[in-house]
Design a protein around this motif. Structure first.
Motif, PDB file in Angstrom:
ATOM      1  N   THR A  60       0.837  -1.204   0.000  1.00 46.37           N
ATOM      2  CA  THR A  60       0.000   0.000   0.000  1.00 46.37           C
ATOM      3  C   THR A  60       0.865   1.244   0.000  1.00 46.37           C
ATOM      4  OG1 THR A  60      -1.767  -1.148   1.188  1.00 46.37           O
ATOM      5  CG2 THR A  60      -1.775   1.264   1.264  1.00 46.37           C
ATOM      6  N   TRP A  61       1.889   1.262   0.862  1.00 46.01           N
ATOM      7  CA  TRP A  61       2.794   2.408   0.925  1.00 46.01           C
ATOM      8  C   TRP A  61       3.473   2.630  -0.435  1.00 46.01           C
ATOM      9  CZ3 TRP A  61       8.065   2.669   0.055  1.00 46.01           C
ATOM     10  CH2 TRP A  61       8.688   3.889   0.408  1.00 46.01           C
ATOM     11  N   ALA A  62       3.932   1.541  -1.032  1.00 43.40           N
ATOM     12  CA  ALA A  62       4.606   1.648  -2.330  1.00 43.40           C
ATOM     13  C   ALA A  62       3.673   2.206  -3.399  1.00 43.40           C
ATOM     14  CB  ALA A  62       5.133   0.271  -2.749  1.00 43.40           C
ATOM     15  N   SER A  63       2.416   1.771  -3.385  1.00 44.28           N
ATOM     16  CA  SER A  63       1.440   2.250  -4.368  1.00 44.28           C
ATOM     17  C   SER A  63       1.163   3.731  -4.182  1.00 44.28           C
ATOM     18  CB  SER A  63       0.144   1.439  -4.238  1.00 44.28           C
ATOM     19  OG  SER A  63      -0.855   1.955  -5.086  1.00 44.28           O
ATOM     20  N   VAL A  64       0.950   4.150  -2.938  1.00 45.15           N
ATOM     21  CA  VAL A  64       0.643   5.556  -2.657  1.00 45.15           C
ATOM     22  C   VAL A  64       1.815   6.455  -3.025  1.00 45.15           C
ATOM     23  CG1 VAL A  64       0.215   7.199  -0.784  1.00 45.15           C
ATOM     24  CG2 VAL A  64      -1.042   5.038  -0.862  1.00 45.15           C
ATOM     25  N   ASN A  65       3.037   5.984  -2.790  1.00 46.65           N
ATOM     26  CA  ASN A  65       4.235   6.790  -3.047  1.00 46.65           C
ATOM     27  C   ASN A  65       4.861   6.512  -4.410  1.00 46.65           C
ATOM     28  OD1 ASN A  65       5.000   8.281  -0.330  1.00 46.65           O
ATOM     29  ND2 ASN A  65       4.221   6.256   0.226  1.00 46.65           N
ATOM     30  N   GLU A  66       4.128   5.766  -5.258  1.00 45.30           N
ATOM     31  CA  GLU A  66       4.564   5.468  -6.624  1.00 45.30           C
ATOM     32  C   GLU A  66       5.958   4.847  -6.647  1.00 45.30           C
ATOM     33  OE1 GLU A  66       4.157   9.058  -8.852  1.00 45.30           O
ATOM     34  OE2 GLU A  66       1.962   9.010  -8.808  1.00 45.30           O
ATOM     35  N   VAL A  67       6.143   3.893  -5.741  1.00 44.91           N
ATOM     36  CA  VAL A  67       7.403   3.145  -5.678  1.00 44.91           C
ATOM     37  C   VAL A  67       7.178   1.772  -6.307  1.00 44.91           C
ATOM     38  CG1 VAL A  67       9.107   2.082  -4.131  1.00 44.91           C
ATOM     39  CG2 VAL A  67       8.171   4.359  -3.609  1.00 44.91           C
ATOM     40  N   MET A  68       8.088   1.397  -7.197  1.00 43.76           N
ATOM     41  CA  MET A  68       7.970   0.110  -7.871  1.00 43.76           C
ATOM     42  C   MET A  68       8.268  -1.035  -6.895  1.00 43.76           C
ATOM     43  SD  MET A  68       7.274  -1.322 -10.794  1.00 43.76           S
ATOM     44  CE  MET A  68       7.539   0.009 -11.988  1.00 43.76           C
ATOM     45  N   VAL A  69       7.376  -2.020  -6.834  1.00 45.72           N
ATOM     46  CA  VAL A  69       7.575  -3.203  -5.998  1.00 45.72           C
ATOM     47  C   VAL A  69       8.152  -4.312  -6.866  1.00 45.72           C
ATOM     48  CG1 VAL A  69       6.417  -4.971  -4.621  1.00 45.72           C
ATOM     49  CG2 VAL A  69       5.696  -2.588  -4.442  1.00 45.72           C
ATOM     50  N   GLU A  70       9.274  -4.865  -6.425  1.00 44.68           N
ATOM     51  CA  GLU A  70       9.918  -5.918  -7.197  1.00 44.68           C
ATOM     52  C   GLU A  70       9.024  -7.164  -7.266  1.00 44.68           C
ATOM     53  OE1 GLU A  70      12.787  -5.278  -3.863  1.00 44.68           O
ATOM     54  OE2 GLU A  70      11.034  -4.045  -4.387  1.00 44.68           O
ATOM     55  N   ASP A  71       9.048  -7.838  -8.413  1.00 47.49           N
ATOM     56  CA  ASP A  71       8.297  -9.085  -8.547  1.00 47.49           C
ATOM     57  C   ASP A  71       8.981 -10.198  -7.749  1.00 47.49           C
ATOM     58  OD1 ASP A  71       6.461  -7.944 -10.256  1.00 47.49           O
ATOM     59  OD2 ASP A  71       7.649  -8.386 -12.057  1.00 47.49           O
ATOM     60  N   ASN A  72       8.142 -11.073  -7.195  1.00 41.99           N
ATOM     61  CA  ASN A  72       8.632 -12.261  -6.491  1.00 41.99           C
ATOM     62  C   ASN A  72       9.599 -11.924  -5.356  1.00 41.99           C
ATOM     63  OD1 ASN A  72       7.204 -13.928  -8.345  1.00 41.99           O
ATOM     64  ND2 ASN A  72       8.900 -13.693  -9.816  1.00 41.99           N
ATOM     65  N   VAL A  73       9.401 -10.761  -4.705  1.00 39.03           N
ATOM     66  CA  VAL A  73      10.269 -10.407  -3.588  1.00 39.03           C
ATOM     67  C   VAL A  73       9.955 -11.312  -2.397  1.00 39.03           C
ATOM     68  CG1 VAL A  73       8.657  -8.672  -2.677  1.00 39.03           C
ATOM     69  CG2 VAL A  73      11.069  -8.498  -2.134  1.00 39.03           C
ATOM     70  N   ASN A  74      10.997 -11.710  -1.691  1.00 38.11           N
ATOM     71  CA  ASN A  74      10.830 -12.525  -0.494  1.00 38.11           C
ATOM     72  C   ASN A  74      10.707 -11.552   0.684  1.00 38.11           C
ATOM     73  OD1 ASN A  74      11.169 -14.103   1.829  1.00 38.11           O
ATOM     74  ND2 ASN A  74      12.387 -15.624   0.715  1.00 38.11           N
ATOM     75  N   PHE A  75       9.447 -11.234   1.053  1.00 35.58           N
ATOM     76  CA  PHE A  75       9.231 -10.192   2.052  1.00 35.58           C
ATOM     77  C   PHE A  75       9.752 -10.619   3.423  1.00 35.58           C
ATOM     78  CE2 PHE A  75       6.759  -7.764   5.152  1.00 35.58           C
ATOM     79  CZ  PHE A  75       7.001  -6.477   4.707  1.00 35.58           C
ATOM     80  N   LYS A  76       9.581 -11.862   3.770  1.00 32.68           N
ATOM     81  CA  LYS A  76      10.082 -12.347   5.060  1.00 32.68           C
ATOM     82  C   LYS A  76      11.587 -12.145   5.156  1.00 32.68           C
ATOM     83  CE  LYS A  76      10.544 -16.541   7.865  1.00 32.68           C
ATOM     84  NZ  LYS A  76      10.250 -17.990   7.947  1.00 32.68           N
ATOM     85  N   GLN A  77      12.265 -12.452   4.072  1.00 36.79           N
ATOM     86  CA  GLN A  77      13.717 -12.262   4.057  1.00 36.79           C
ATOM     87  C   GLN A  77      14.077 -10.788   4.172  1.00 36.79           C
ATOM     88  OE1 GLN A  77      15.544 -13.871   0.551  1.00 36.79           O
ATOM     89  NE2 GLN A  77      17.617 -13.583   1.306  1.00 36.79           N
ATOM     90  N   LYS A  78      13.259  -9.925   3.579  1.00 38.44           N
ATOM     91  CA  LYS A  78      13.477  -8.476   3.641  1.00 38.44           C
ATOM     92  C   LYS A  78      13.399  -7.989   5.092  1.00 38.44           C
ATOM     93  CE  LYS A  78      11.606  -4.311   1.367  1.00 38.44           C
ATOM     94  NZ  LYS A  78      12.703  -4.038   0.407  1.00 38.44           N
ATOM     95  N   VAL A  79      12.389  -8.488   5.832  1.00 36.45           N
ATOM     96  CA  VAL A  79      12.228  -8.117   7.242  1.00 36.45           C
ATOM     97  C   VAL A  79      13.390  -8.644   8.074  1.00 36.45           C
ATOM     98  CG1 VAL A  79      10.825  -8.477   9.312  1.00 36.45           C
ATOM     99  CG2 VAL A  79       9.723  -7.916   7.136  1.00 36.45           C
TER     100      VAL A  79
END
Length: 321
Positions: A265-284
């Motif tokens: 949601t934050w990325a969409s509102v701020n027009e930030v591109m979200v990488e495909d197939n990102v491992n969000f758990k690993q990011k955290v």
């Protein structure tokens, strides 16, 4: 929110001839059953000890130019002492019976011109400007009252607040102590809190089932440039099990899904591109490892630790509100 000067409020509550006759007929038995002190419906207990009341007012160090907000004045045992020292008092009272008693207490006196009564719920009331807040707080609004005050603008100078003792000691708790909590961190981020005194339950009518304490709250001026929703959102996670590791709390059921939804949601509102197939758990987990807080426990993390962790998550585009 209805407001009433002492004059208007008193006229609105004059007893009818019928009710007055009924009252006279009941005699002393009615006095013994005085409903004014049946305050359980509003969770209010009247402070009856004059020395304690004076000590609370003295702790505020009132100035002749001060405008004071009083929450839960009851029959006015604190109010009359505040009126002696302050320029003006706005008293917010939920119980119309109590407001009527307070009105009668100042009727025809010079203090009447300095008092305004707001009848209703403090949490929903439109608050005026005030320099100082003094409150014998109804227990059920303790937390909403604190955060309503800290979010009020312009900032007040000081608040002298009486709470249930357990709540008060949580407000002043320090990292590593048994009562350090999300509440402690949230309040201390935006203010300096000191314990002033303990108040025995026998100082009240009717006596509550618990003891009380008085704290002094001084807002940090200027307030820290931290959005409350973000700081509180992080606190909700890390303090959910305060003695577990931060990593374990982030891995709890539902947390990762919620954070990933917030991230997108934050990325969409701020027009930030979200990488495909990102491992969000690993990011955290990467944020937790890089900051060194993965094995930390909220019970021992101070406000600076929480702010560093929050800033690292924000740098990674991860938000909590």
């Amino acid at each position: 929110m209805p407001r009433a000067t002492s004059d208007r409020f008193t006229r609105a509550h004059q007893p009818s001839a019928k009710s007055k006759a009924s009252s006279d007929a009941s005699g002393s038995s009615a006095a013994a059953r005085n409903p004014i002190f049946n305050t359980e419906r509003f969770g209010q207990h009247i402070l009856k000890n004059p020395q304690t009341a004076q000590s609370i007012v003295d702790a505020a160090n009132l100035r002749p130019t001060d405008k004071v907000l009083e929450v839960g004045p009851g029959t006015g045992n604190l109010t009359v002492r505040i009126l002696e020292k302050a320029k003006h008092v706005t008293a917010v009272e939920m119980d119309p019976r109590m407001a009527a008693e307070l009105t009668k207490r100042v009727q025809g006196k010079p203090e009447q011109r300095k008092l305004e009564i707001i009848i209703g719920d403090f949490v929903k009331a439109e608050l005026p400007y005030f320099d100082v807040c003094i409150s014998n707080t109804p227990y059920q609004i303790s937390s909403p009252l604190v955060f309503r005050l800290l979010s009020h603008r312009p900032l007040f100078r000081v608040a002298i607040l009486m709470f249930q003792r357990e709540f008060a000691t949580r407000l002043v708790a320090t990292p590593g102590s048994a009562l350090w909590s999300r509440l402690s961190a949230n309040v201390q981020l935006y203010s300096k809190v000191d314990l002033i005194m303990h108040v025995n339950k026998n100082n009240f009518r009717p006596p509550p089932k618990v003891e009380s304490s008085v704290v002094r709250v001084v807002p940090r001026d200027p307030p820290p440039p931290v959005e409350f929703g973000e700081f509180d959102g992080l606190g909700r996670i890390v303090f959910s099990r305060r003695n577990k590791t931060v990593h374990a709390n982030f891995m709890a059921k539902g947390v990762m899904e919620m954070l990933e939804s917030n991230w997108k949601t934050w990325a969409s509102v701020n027009e930030v591109m979200v990488e495909d197939n990102v491992n969000f758990k690993q990011k955290v987990e990467q944020v937790l490892q890089e900051t060194g807080f993965a094995e930390s426990r909220a019970a021992k993390m101070d406000i600076n630790d929480l702010l560093k962790l929050l800033a690292a998550f924000h740098d990674a585009g991860i938000h909590f509100a």
